[in-house]
Design a protein around this motif. Structure first.
Motif, PDB file in Angstrom:
ATOM      1  N   PRO A 206       0.664  -1.391  -0.289  1.00  0.00           N
ATOM      2  CA  PRO A 206      -0.021   0.082  -0.339  1.00  0.00           C
ATOM      3  C   PRO A 206       1.425   0.783   0.025  1.00  0.00           C
ATOM      4  O   PRO A 206       1.666   2.021   0.549  1.00  0.00           O
ATOM      5  CB  PRO A 206      -0.571  -0.055   1.358  1.00  0.00           C
ATOM      6  N   PRO A 207       0.539   1.954  -1.004  1.00  0.00           N
ATOM      7  CA  PRO A 207       1.524   3.560  -1.140  1.00  0.00           C
ATOM      8  C   PRO A 207       1.149   4.420   0.498  1.00  0.00           C
ATOM      9  O   PRO A 207      -0.029   4.243   0.634  1.00  0.00           O
ATOM     10  CB  PRO A 207       0.704   3.788  -2.494  1.00  0.00           C
ATOM     11  N   GLN A 208       1.864   4.950   0.374  1.00  0.00           N
ATOM     12  CA  GLN A 208       2.286   6.406   1.340  1.00  0.00           C
ATOM     13  C   GLN A 208       1.248   7.229   0.771  1.00  0.00           C
ATOM     14  O   GLN A 208       1.482   7.548  -0.034  1.00  0.00           O
ATOM     15  CB  GLN A 208       3.654   6.772   1.825  1.00  0.00           C
ATOM     16  N   LEU A 209       0.093   7.734   1.892  1.00  0.00           N
ATOM     17  CA  LEU A 209      -1.047   8.714   1.226  1.00  0.00           C
ATOM     18  C   LEU A 209      -0.499  10.288   1.590  1.00  0.00           C
ATOM     19  O   LEU A 209       0.477  10.565   1.980  1.00  0.00           O
ATOM     20  CB  LEU A 209      -2.107   8.586   1.624  1.00  0.00           C
ATOM     21  N   GLN A 210      -0.370  10.562   0.349  1.00  0.00           N
ATOM     22  CA  GLN A 210      -0.455  12.185   0.568  1.00  0.00           C
ATOM     23  C   GLN A 210      -1.829  13.002  -0.019  1.00  0.00           C
ATOM     24  O   GLN A 210      -3.001  12.416  -1.020  1.00  0.00           O
ATOM     25  CB  GLN A 210       0.657  12.408  -0.012  1.00  0.00           C
ATOM     26  N   GLN A 211      -2.537  13.883   0.242  1.00  0.00           N
ATOM     27  CA  GLN A 211      -3.418  15.187   0.464  1.00  0.00           C
ATOM     28  C   GLN A 211      -3.933  15.148  -0.704  1.00  0.00           C
ATOM     29  O   GLN A 211      -2.231  15.854  -1.843  1.00  0.00           O
ATOM     30  CB  GLN A 211      -3.509  16.529   1.364  1.00  0.00           C
ATOM     31  N   VAL A 212      -4.068  14.947  -1.445  1.00  0.00           N
ATOM     32  CA  VAL A 212      -4.616  15.561  -3.458  1.00  0.00           C
ATOM     33  C   VAL A 212      -4.340  17.184  -3.428  1.00  0.00           C
ATOM     34  O   VAL A 212      -5.799  17.679  -2.216  1.00  0.00           O
ATOM     35  CB  VAL A 212      -5.678  15.165  -3.908  1.00  0.00           C
ATOM     36  N   THR A 213      -3.672  17.498  -3.516  1.00  0.00           N
ATOM     37  CA  THR A 213      -4.093  19.463  -3.688  1.00  0.00           C
ATOM     38  C   THR A 213      -4.855  19.438  -5.344  1.00  0.00           C
ATOM     39  O   THR A 213      -5.127  18.571  -6.119  1.00  0.00           O
ATOM     40  CB  THR A 213      -2.714  19.976  -4.771  1.00  0.00           C
ATOM     41  N   SER A 214      -6.240  20.819  -4.376  1.00  0.00           N
ATOM     42  CA  SER A 214      -7.034  20.673  -5.285  1.00  0.00           C
ATOM     43  C   SER A 214      -7.081  21.612  -6.105  1.00  0.00           C
ATOM     44  O   SER A 214      -6.093  22.880  -6.416  1.00  0.00           O
ATOM     45  CB  SER A 214      -8.655  21.944  -4.697  1.00  0.00           C
ATOM     46  N   SER A 215      -8.042  21.254  -7.296  1.00  0.00           N
ATOM     47  CA  SER A 215      -7.796  22.413  -8.622  1.00  0.00           C
ATOM     48  C   SER A 215      -8.858  23.539  -8.818  1.00  0.00           C
ATOM     49  O   SER A 215      -9.318  24.050 -10.057  1.00  0.00           O
ATOM     50  CB  SER A 215      -7.413  21.994 -10.344  1.00  0.00           C
ATOM     51  N   GLY A 216      -9.861  23.259  -7.935  1.00  0.00           N
ATOM     52  CA  GLY A 216     -11.123  23.815  -7.631  1.00  0.00           C
ATOM     53  C   GLY A 216     -11.884  22.810  -8.605  1.00  0.00           C
ATOM     54  O   GLY A 216     -13.469  22.998  -8.016  1.00  0.00           O
ATOM     55  N   LYS A 217     -11.881  21.592  -9.114  1.00  0.00           N
ATOM     56  CA  LYS A 217     -12.733  21.378 -10.203  1.00  0.00           C
ATOM     57  C   LYS A 217     -12.993  19.781  -9.941  1.00  0.00           C
ATOM     58  O   LYS A 217     -11.550  19.645  -8.618  1.00  0.00           O
ATOM     59  CB  LYS A 217     -13.120  21.335 -11.723  1.00  0.00           C
ATOM     60  N   LEU A 218     -13.349  18.935  -9.253  1.00  0.00           N
ATOM     61  CA  LEU A 218     -13.261  17.625  -8.728  1.00  0.00           C
ATOM     62  C   LEU A 218     -12.741  16.463 -10.153  1.00  0.00           C
ATOM     63  O   LEU A 218     -12.726  16.488 -11.016  1.00  0.00           O
ATOM     64  CB  LEU A 218     -14.680  16.837  -8.713  1.00  0.00           C
ATOM     65  N   LYS A 219     -11.797  16.361 -10.065  1.00  0.00           N
ATOM     66  CA  LYS A 219     -11.366  15.323 -10.709  1.00  0.00           C
ATOM     67  C   LYS A 219     -11.357  13.905 -10.797  1.00  0.00           C
ATOM     68  O   LYS A 219     -10.935  12.867  -9.807  1.00  0.00           O
ATOM     69  CB  LYS A 219      -9.350  15.615 -11.000  1.00  0.00           C
ATOM     70  N   ILE A 220     -12.218  13.458 -11.410  1.00  0.00           N
ATOM     71  CA  ILE A 220     -12.426  12.389 -11.831  1.00  0.00           C
ATOM     72  C   ILE A 220     -11.157  10.993 -12.860  1.00  0.00           C
ATOM     73  O   ILE A 220     -11.148  11.645 -13.909  1.00  0.00           O
ATOM     74  CB  ILE A 220     -14.415  11.890 -12.269  1.00  0.00           C
ATOM     75  N   VAL A 221     -11.371   9.987 -12.507  1.00  0.00           N
ATOM     76  CA  VAL A 221     -10.102   9.347 -13.127  1.00  0.00           C
ATOM     77  C   VAL A 221     -10.894   8.014 -13.616  1.00  0.00           C
ATOM     78  O   VAL A 221     -11.941   7.048 -12.604  1.00  0.00           O
ATOM     79  CB  VAL A 221      -8.774   8.787 -12.239  1.00  0.00           C
ATOM     80  N   TYR A 222     -10.981   7.172 -14.826  1.00  0.00           N
ATOM     81  CA  TYR A 222     -11.883   6.169 -15.051  1.00  0.00           C
ATOM     82  C   TYR A 222     -10.352   5.335 -15.808  1.00  0.00           C
ATOM     83  O   TYR A 222      -9.305   5.517 -16.463  1.00  0.00           O
ATOM     84  CB  TYR A 222     -12.324   5.917 -16.125  1.00  0.00           C
ATOM     85  N   ALA A 223      -9.953   4.217 -15.268  1.00  0.00           N
ATOM     86  CA  ALA A 223      -9.072   3.824 -15.918  1.00  0.00           C
ATOM     87  C   ALA A 223      -8.417   2.208 -15.759  1.00  0.00           C
ATOM     88  O   ALA A 223      -9.470   1.729 -15.630  1.00  0.00           O
ATOM     89  CB  ALA A 223      -7.237   3.749 -14.486  1.00  0.00           C
ATOM     90  N   GLY A 224      -8.765   1.314 -17.215  1.00  0.00           N
ATOM     91  CA  GLY A 224      -9.328   0.066 -17.466  1.00  0.00           C
ATOM     92  C   GLY A 224      -9.576  -0.452 -19.225  1.00  0.00           C
ATOM     93  O   GLY A 224      -9.274   0.510 -19.418  1.00  0.00           O
ATOM     94  N   LEU A 225     -10.693  -1.097 -18.599  1.00  0.00           N
ATOM     95  CA  LEU A 225     -10.528  -1.813 -20.450  1.00  0.00           C
ATOM     96  C   LEU A 225     -11.779  -0.535 -20.908  1.00  0.00           C
ATOM     97  O   LEU A 225     -12.579  -0.498 -20.028  1.00  0.00           O
ATOM     98  CB  LEU A 225     -11.359  -3.277 -20.043  1.00  0.00           C
ATOM     99  N   LEU A 226     -11.916  -0.278 -22.318  1.00  0.00           N
ATOM    100  CA  LEU A 226     -12.198   0.390 -22.604  1.00  0.00           C
ATOM    101  C   LEU A 226     -13.469  -0.223 -23.564  1.00  0.00           C
ATOM    102  O   LEU A 226     -13.710  -0.335 -25.247  1.00  0.00           O
ATOM    103  CB  LEU A 226     -12.021   1.826 -23.331  1.00  0.00           C
ATOM    104  N   GLY A 227     -14.270  -0.595 -22.843  1.00  0.00           N
ATOM    105  CA  GLY A 227     -15.363  -2.221 -23.847  1.00  0.00           C
ATOM    106  C   GLY A 227     -16.451  -1.412 -23.990  1.00  0.00           C
ATOM    107  O   GLY A 227     -17.005  -0.547 -23.228  1.00  0.00           O
TER     108      GLY A 227
END
Length: 387
Positions: A206-227
């Motif tokens: 498990p990685p060492q966690l850090q607070q994500v820096t806010s850019s004003g917008k909610l940053k949503i990520v999808y990673a995986g198969l594009l099926g």
């Protein structure tokens, strides 16, 4: 003396995706725990449908990786939407398996991955023997999943697939299922069948966690198969982008559609990053606020393995797939749920996610849950005791 185990699968690294990761992890885990493991798999071709560089113009390739002997067999590679071509691809690998069975000594314990149903059937049919321990690892329920995805219709072919499914279950000494729904389905057919809930838990530091820096917008990520099943193209067209960014990693059948949509709508904050390796992906994911796990349609028996992987990374999740996955998210407080197939509800849920709720403490709690409850080594110990 180490116990010999053969794993038969249609997906294995260097191919990417949940299926190859799951089988490699099982093989590696058993190899490290007093088993002598070998793997039967096609020449790598997924998801591109083309044999990877380094494996082309070969009928068979044998290598040893992390003390696991890997036999890669010829396949007519194709990711075509044409059902006939995909059937030919499965038949070609099935023929290669039969050839291998004829000329090689097969261990008493064999783990067979299903789906694809036809490949699993080939293995179960030719290897069935009272002295052999056949273990069927069921990650998705076919043909039911194909029907729910719209890929299959209830016709003669569907009935044949149901017969194949029943044959596979009947001839297995033990069935591993990645969800409670899968095991319930199997037991409804064969009440006395020996089963084991085998989730696709990851096994990385498990990685060492850090607070994500806010850019004003909610940053949503999808990673995986594009099926087709994931429906990422539909997601791109249906999201309200007024308060969010969407970042996409992966490859698959819908990739060109997604790239064209991004190109044609430069005003939308959608960013397509292409395919990266799993090791490269993990640190990249940590810079985003939340990860989205969508399915175009609710699929009975499906519990996306991303849930367990993201949890170990401490990623808050937005689940949009219905079924048993919702229970895992809710029961472990891993994030938010939107009604499957309802994009209006999805946008409503997103609009109610507050940036101030995405704290480092929340990420740490999610990671702690994963370490305690989604433990690959503990699960493997239980599995070892019954195989």
């Amino acid at each position: 003396m180490k116990k010999e185990v053969l794993i038969i699968t249609s997906y294995f690294p260097p191919e990417i995706g949940a299926a190859s990761n799951r089988i490699f992890q099982l093989a590696n885990g058993l190899q490290q725990n007093d088993f002598n493991v070998s793997v039967l798999t096609p020449l790598p071709n997924y998801p591109t449908g083309k044999i990877f560089d380094g494996y082309k113009v070969k009928f068979r390739h044998v290598s040893e990786e992390k003390n696991i002997t890997i036999h890669r067999l010829w396949i007519y590679a194709s990711n075509s939407k044409n059902k006939l071509l995909r059937l030919i691809a499965m038949l070609s690998y099935s023929c290669s398996l039969i050839w291998f069975f004829m000329w090689n000594k097969i261990p008493k314990t064999v783990i067979v991955q299903s789906p694809p149903l036809l490949v699993a059937f080939t293995s179960m049919f030719f290897l069935r023997n009272k002295k052999r321990n056949l273990i069927l690892n069921v990650s998705d329920l076919w043909p039911i999943a194909g029907l729910e995805l719209g890929a299959l219709k209830k016709n003669f072919s569907y009935k044949m697939l149901e017969k194949i499914e029943r044959f596979n279950y009947k001839n297995a000494n033990l069935i591993l299922g990645q969800s409670e729904e899968i095991l319930t389905h199997v037991i409804s057919m064969f009440p006395n069948k020996k089963t084991f809930l085998y989730r696709n838990y990851p096994d990385f530091q498990p990685p060492q966690l850090q607070q994500v820096t806010s850019s004003g917008k909610l940053k949503i990520v999808y990673a995986g198969l594009l099926g087709i099943a994931q429906g990422i193209y539909k997601l791109c067209t249906a999201l309200d982008y007024s308060t969010i960014e969407l970042h996409i990693y992966g490859s698959g059948a819908e990739q060109s559609l997604i790239e064209d949509f991004v190109y044609q709508h430069p005003e939308l904050p959608i960013f397509f990053h292409g395919r990266v390796t799993r090791d490269e992906l993990h640190p990249l994911l940590l810079k985003y606020d939340i990860a989205i796990i969508p399915l175009l349609n609710r699929i009975y028996g499906s519990v996306p393995s991303k849930i367990f992987e993201y949890a170990r990374l401490g990623m808050p999740m937005l689940y949009f797939g219905g079924g048993e996955g919702e229970n895992v998210i809710e029961n472990n407080n891993l994030g938010w749920i939107a009604t499957s197939g309802d994009y209006g509800d999805l946008n409503r849920v997103i609009s109610n996610i507050k940036m101030e709720s995405l704290t480092l403490e929340r990420r740490q709690n999610i990671q702690d849950v994963a370490v305690d409850n989604f433990n690959f080594k503990k699960q493997l110990e239980l599995l070892k005791a019954i195989i």
